[in-house]
Design a protein around this motif. Structure first.
Motif, PDB file in Angstrom:
ATOM      1  N   UNK A 537      27.584  16.377 -11.750  1.00  0.00           N
ATOM      2  CA  UNK A 537      26.985  15.042 -11.592  1.00  0.00           C
ATOM      3  C   UNK A 537      28.096  14.146 -11.029  1.00  0.00           C
ATOM      4  N   UNK A 538      27.924  13.708  -9.799  1.00  0.00           N
ATOM      5  CA  UNK A 538      28.979  12.967  -9.102  1.00  0.00           C
ATOM      6  C   UNK A 538      28.654  11.478  -9.083  1.00  0.00           C
ATOM      7  N   UNK A 539      29.621  10.669  -9.511  1.00  0.00           N
ATOM      8  CA  UNK A 539      29.499   9.201  -9.492  1.00  0.00           C
ATOM      9  C   UNK A 539      30.601   8.624  -8.611  1.00  0.00           C
ATOM     10  N   UNK A 540      30.307   7.595  -7.830  1.00  0.00           N
ATOM     11  CA  UNK A 540      31.332   7.027  -6.952  1.00  0.00           C
ATOM     12  C   UNK A 540      32.456   6.297  -7.678  1.00  0.00           C
ATOM     13  N   UNK A 541      32.184   5.757  -8.883  1.00  0.00           N
ATOM     14  CA  UNK A 541      33.193   4.938  -9.571  1.00  0.00           C
ATOM     15  C   UNK A 541      33.653   5.604 -10.852  1.00  0.00           C
ATOM     16  N   UNK A 570      32.105  17.924 -19.381  1.00  0.00           N
ATOM     17  CA  UNK A 570      33.484  17.645 -18.982  1.00  0.00           C
ATOM     18  C   UNK A 570      33.523  16.446 -18.045  1.00  0.00           C
ATOM     19  N   UNK A 571      34.654  15.755 -18.021  1.00  0.00           N
ATOM     20  CA  UNK A 571      34.811  14.564 -17.171  1.00  0.00           C
ATOM     21  C   UNK A 571      36.089  14.705 -16.352  1.00  0.00           C
ATOM     22  N   UNK A 572      35.988  14.443 -15.047  1.00  0.00           N
ATOM     23  CA  UNK A 572      37.172  14.539 -14.199  1.00  0.00           C
ATOM     24  C   UNK A 572      37.148  13.404 -13.178  1.00  0.00           C
ATOM     25  N   UNK A 573      38.286  12.762 -13.003  1.00  0.00           N
ATOM     26  CA  UNK A 573      38.404  11.687 -12.010  1.00  0.00           C
ATOM     27  C   UNK A 573      39.863  11.554 -11.584  1.00  0.00           C
ATOM     28  N   UNK A 574      40.090  10.703 -10.608  1.00  0.00           N
ATOM     29  CA  UNK A 574      41.402  10.591  -9.978  1.00  0.00           C
ATOM     30  C   UNK A 574      42.505  10.080 -10.874  1.00  0.00           C
ATOM     31  N   UNK A 575      42.161   9.428 -11.978  1.00  0.00           N
ATOM     32  CA  UNK A 575      43.208   8.870 -12.842  1.00  0.00           C
ATOM     33  C   UNK A 575      43.734   9.873 -13.869  1.00  0.00           C
ATOM     34  N   UNK A 576      43.076  11.019 -13.983  1.00  0.00           N
ATOM     35  CA  UNK A 576      43.581  12.038 -14.899  1.00  0.00           C
ATOM     36  C   UNK A 576      44.851  12.661 -14.329  1.00  0.00           C
ATOM     37  N   UNK A 577      45.749  13.069 -15.204  1.00  0.00           N
ATOM     38  CA  UNK A 577      46.951  13.775 -14.766  1.00  0.00           C
ATOM     39  C   UNK A 577      46.571  15.163 -14.277  1.00  0.00           C
ATOM     40  N   UNK A 578      47.441  15.728 -13.471  1.00  0.00           N
ATOM     41  CA  UNK A 578      47.160  17.031 -12.882  1.00  0.00           C
ATOM     42  C   UNK A 578      46.851  18.100 -13.912  1.00  0.00           C
ATOM     43  N   UNK A 579      47.608  18.100 -15.023  1.00  0.00           N
ATOM     44  CA  UNK A 579      47.387  19.117 -16.048  1.00  0.00           C
ATOM     45  C   UNK A 579      46.013  18.953 -16.689  1.00  0.00           C
ATOM     46  N   UNK A 600      34.405  11.573  -6.679  1.00  0.00           N
ATOM     47  CA  UNK A 600      34.447  12.382  -5.460  1.00  0.00           C
ATOM     48  C   UNK A 600      35.743  13.183  -5.318  1.00  0.00           C
ATOM     49  N   UNK A 601      36.566  13.232  -6.373  1.00  0.00           N
ATOM     50  CA  UNK A 601      37.785  14.056  -6.310  1.00  0.00           C
ATOM     51  C   UNK A 601      37.446  15.537  -6.169  1.00  0.00           C
ATOM     52  N   UNK A 602      36.201  15.923  -6.476  1.00  0.00           N
ATOM     53  CA  UNK A 602      35.821  17.339  -6.353  1.00  0.00           C
ATOM     54  C   UNK A 602      35.264  17.640  -4.968  1.00  0.00           C
ATOM     55  N   UNK A 603      35.459  16.711  -4.034  1.00  0.00           N
ATOM     56  CA  UNK A 603      34.857  16.858  -2.700  1.00  0.00           C
ATOM     57  C   UNK A 603      35.239  18.164  -2.026  1.00  0.00           C
ATOM     58  N   UNK A 604      36.504  18.563  -2.125  1.00  0.00           N
ATOM     59  CA  UNK A 604      36.929  19.808  -1.477  1.00  0.00           C
ATOM     60  C   UNK A 604      37.675  20.676  -2.478  1.00  0.00           C
ATOM     61  N   UNK A 605      37.575  21.981  -2.271  1.00  0.00           N
ATOM     62  CA  UNK A 605      38.435  22.912  -3.002  1.00  0.00           C
ATOM     63  C   UNK A 605      37.882  23.473  -4.284  1.00  0.00           C
ATOM     64  N   UNK A 606      36.785  22.919  -4.806  1.00  0.00           N
ATOM     65  CA  UNK A 606      36.257  23.401  -6.084  1.00  0.00           C
ATOM     66  C   UNK A 606      35.303  24.555  -5.808  1.00  0.00           C
ATOM     67  N   UNK A 627      29.094  13.643   1.787  1.00  0.00           N
ATOM     68  CA  UNK A 627      27.912  14.206   1.125  1.00  0.00           C
ATOM     69  C   UNK A 627      27.826  15.714   1.367  1.00  0.00           C
ATOM     70  N   UNK A 628      28.102  16.124   2.596  1.00  0.00           N
ATOM     71  CA  UNK A 628      28.035  17.548   2.944  1.00  0.00           C
ATOM     72  C   UNK A 628      29.092  18.346   2.178  1.00  0.00           C
ATOM     73  N   UNK A 629      30.298  17.778   2.071  1.00  0.00           N
ATOM     74  CA  UNK A 629      31.368  18.456   1.329  1.00  0.00           C
ATOM     75  C   UNK A 629      31.002  18.581  -0.148  1.00  0.00           C
ATOM     76  N   UNK A 630      30.466  17.522  -0.733  1.00  0.00           N
ATOM     77  CA  UNK A 630      30.101  17.561  -2.148  1.00  0.00           C
ATOM     78  C   UNK A 630      28.984  18.577  -2.385  1.00  0.00           C
ATOM     79  N   UNK A 631      27.985  18.553  -1.526  1.00  0.00           N
ATOM     80  CA  UNK A 631      26.885  19.512  -1.675  1.00  0.00           C
ATOM     81  C   UNK A 631      27.406  20.945  -1.574  1.00  0.00           C
TER      82      UNK A 631
END
Length: 742
Positions: A537-541, A570-579, A600-606, A627-631
């Protein structure tokens, strides 16, 4: 000659004016001539007041019959005109001085130019240009269309127009050289350069203004073609420069074949084709410069890993760089899984490492023990010293600045001493000037005898034998780039496309729903998770905002856990530390979590094959590529995957078009073409920040039809007209040439 005249030679140009002209990118009289109008005003004719219509730019005349000041949230001065033919028009001024208002006396006649709008009491013009005239002896109308130029603060249209008129006078005396081979202009039936400039700075009333507004006039096409050709010449020269440099020749890899045999899947035909192109490049003695495009899920990573193995087995190091920690972490896990069983040592660098761990990794890299080094922008740091870097792999290159990419490549430049020249059976030996220089020096040394070896000239010759070794470079992107744009932005690179998805992949079904259905979507997601499905579930903010109608990731995660306590969220966003990010992602991969709420930090690579449901909230706020990357985070397994795009009404026309495209197709290249139309090349490639693709006249969306012709013409000019190539570069790129060839 025109090039002997500087801007300071023109009347009205002092130090302050010169500074403002430089802000506009104008450094010479020639620059002024190529500073073309944004639009034109037709003041060559008068339109009767009774014939005007909304949206028209018109020049009219009328007599003042009333003037009044209206008070309200914005005070405005209203001046009403009428004409003998019964026409009426209101002039509205929001910014005015009382002395200006006193000039509008009943019975005086005005000549006015502006855009006709609809007002409360009929037709209006807001802040039009105007002049008082004597109806018995009116001033003559303009003889040509009036240009409006791009300008800067403190340097108005009138000042710029005076300078350009001076430049046009000089152009009549000293015409510019025609730099395109005659066959080019003739083939497209285009006017000469000088005539084109006169037309565009001062179009005549009988010139086709409609064509000019659309940038389809032959005079504009002439300049567009020449600018695109000059850009393509620069790319051709970059390509030649790379082919003149030395690189390590990397033989075919036995270990790479071992990895292919051990994979639980077979490479697609597209992967095999691209891999063969890369292997062929790596075997040569000049640097590979290859861009690999592949839609999400097409299998670029394993192709990159096989290239890395070829370099590592030959004794060279590989740098693998990604723009985000999540993507870099994904590469780390995949490369370690594939490379460590083959005995290839890896290293990992990011910006948040503890000092002791970082020192350990840096030592492994400098000693050459670590053959494949993965990381983010941390690889750029001065402290990172490679022992023998032979290959640079850059993922999502458009997210990095040009200087960052070059700085990493320069880390691989290695001095080649005598005895390290490429072998004599190199297929490129005859065409590379470095080889010829090495052979000539060998001959000179052979003639010298012992006493000659002790001389200063001998020392000098030994220095001449030094040559730089450059690493190969492989650039990857999962953001499909339209062919016309790739030809222009990456024309110095060889292009490979992985245009085939692994067998068994099912097309992702996409639905577009109003945000009023949000709770129903949440219930559906919970039911699916109960059946073993994993979802995003992706949220912009990240946090709640009163200004934006967007649900924050934290709020959404809390809503799910409060409503369904048994749902593992689970919750993931840009302010979390790498670990922290790594722990959450690892738990999601192991199916210890049912739902991942993320920004949108999960846009690529997941890459989680079991995840088959994607919800993107406030989808109208995201671009097509995003949008295409997230999908693309779903649809990676054998399950039927679904994507739901939630939007907050009302939707703009652009928003509707964007979401409809996402619903209609999963073809990344079609989506990229539509994205180019909507956003433009600068945003797609990230060049607004990196300084590339800055054209004076050409526009890659509008002028795509000319790119193939420009590329073909550039190849001809570089091959057969070197003097013209240099002159075209000086004319259109000038001071940027040094940067382009850096």
């Amino acid at each position: 000659m025109l090039d002997t005249y500087t801007l300071a030679n023109l009347k009205g140009v002092g130090d302050k004016q010169l500074e403002k002209l430089h802000k506009l990118g104008l450094f010479s009289v020639q620059d002024l001539l190529f500073h073309l109008p944004l639009r034109y005003q037709d003041k060559t004719r008068l339109t009767p007041l009774s014939d005007i219509f909304i949206g028209q730019e018109a020049q009219v005349e009328g007599e003042i019959f009333s003037q009044q000041l209206t008070r309200g949230r914005k005070n405005s001065l209203l001046v009403k005109l009428h004409s003998a033919d019964g026409g009426l028009l209101t002039l509205r001024f929001f910014h005015f001085h009382f002395r200006q208002a006193q000039q509008f006396v009943r019975g005086k006649t005005l000549r006015v130019f502006g855009e006709v709008r609809s007002g409360p009491n009929g037709y209006e013009m807001v802040h039009p240009a105007y002049q008082f005239i004597d109806p018995q002896d009116p001033p003559p109308l303009e003889q040509t269309l009036t240009p409006t130029y791009p300008t800067t603060e403190g340097f108005g249209q009138a000042s710029l127009l005076k300078l350009i008129k001076q430049a046009l006078v000089l152009l009549k005396q000293y015409p510019l050289d025609e730099l395109l081979p005659k066959e080019q202009a003739l083939a497209h039936q285009l006017p000469g350069l000088n005539r084109a400039l006169f037309i565009l700075h001062a179009p005549q009333p009988d010139d086709d203004l409609h064509l000019i507004k659309q940038f389809k006039h032959p005079a504009q096409q002439r300049l567009i073609l020449e600018e695109l050709i000059s850009h393509q010449i620069g790319l051709q020269q970059l390509r030649q420069l790379e082919k003149s440099r030395l690189a390590p020749s990397l033989p075919p890899s036995r270990l790479a074949n071992s990895l292919i045999a051990s994979l639980p899947f077979a490479l697609t035909h597209a992967q095999q084709r691209v891999l063969q192109e890369i292997r062929s490049d790596l075997s040569r003695h000049h640097p590979m410069q290859r861009l690999v495009q592949g839609d999400v899920g097409s299998g670029k990573t394993v192709v990159a890993a096989l290239a890395a193995i070829q370099a590592a087995e030959a004794g060279y190091q590989v740098a693998v760089m990604a723009p985000t920690e999540i993507l870099a972490e994904q590469h780390k896990q995949a490369f370690e899984e594939w490379l460590q069983p083959l005995g290839i040592e890896t290293a990992w660098l990011n910006g948040k490492m503890k000092a002791a761990e970082k020192r350990y990794m840096l030592a492994k890299i400098e000693s050459g023990e670590a053959k494949v080094v993965m990381g983010t922008h941390a690889l750029f740091q001065e402290a990172v010293n490679f022992n023998q870097l032979g290959l640079v792999i850059i993922d999502e290159q458009h997210r990095f600045g040009v200087h960052q990419r070059l700085s990493l490549q320069q880390k691989g430049q290695k001095i080649v001493l005598e005895g390290e020249a490429p072998p004599t059976d190199s297929p490129d030996r005859d065409v590379l000037p470095q080889f010829k220089a090495l052979e000539e020096t060998e001959a000179q040394l052979a003639q010298g005898a012992n006493e000659h070896r002790k001389s200063e000239s001998n020392t000098e010759m030994r220095q001449n034998r030094l040559s730089e070794m450059h690493p190969h470079q492989l650039i990857m992107t999962a953001t499909p780039i339209p062919r016309t744009l790739a030809m222009t932005a990456y024309g110095d690179l060889d292009l490979s496309i992985i245009d085939e998805l692994p067998p068994g992949r099912k097309a992702i079904e996409t639905a577009v729903l109003n945000n009023s259905k949000r709770f129903e979507v949440m219930e559906h997601l919970y039911a699916k998770c109960q059946q073993g499905v994993q979802a995003y579930w992706v949220c912009p903010l990240i946090e709640e905002s009163e200004l934006l109608h967007a649900q924050a990731a934290e709020v959404t995660a809390n809503q799910f856990t409060e409503r369904w306590p048994d749902l593992r969220v689970g919750l993931i966003h840009g302010r979390l530390k790498g670990e922290q990010k790594a722990l959450v992602m690892d738990a999601f991969k192991k199916h210890e979590l049912d739902l991942l709420v993320a920004t949108t930090v999960i846009e690529v690579g997941v890459n989680v094959p079991n995840a088959s449901l994607m919800i993107i909230e406030n989808a109208e706020r995201l671009g097509l590529a995003q949008l295409h990357q997230l999908r693309g985070r779903v649809g990676r397994g054998d399950k039927q995957s679904h994507c739901v795009l939630l939007y907050q009404p009302p939707l703009s026309e652009t928003g509707k078009a964007r979401l409809n495209i996402m619903r209609e197709t999963t073809d990344g290249f079609r989506i990229a073409e539509e994205d180019l139309k909507i956003r433009g090349p600068g945003e797609i490639l990230g060049t607004r920040q990196t300084g590339g693709l800055q054209f004076r006249i050409a526009d890659l969306r509008r002028d795509a039809e000319w790119i193939a012709a420009a590329q073909q013409a550039a190849e001809n000019i570089v091959a057969h007209h070197s003097a013209l190539a240099e002159a075209l570069q000086n004319r259109w790129i000038g001071h940027k040439i040094e940067y382009q060839h850096a």
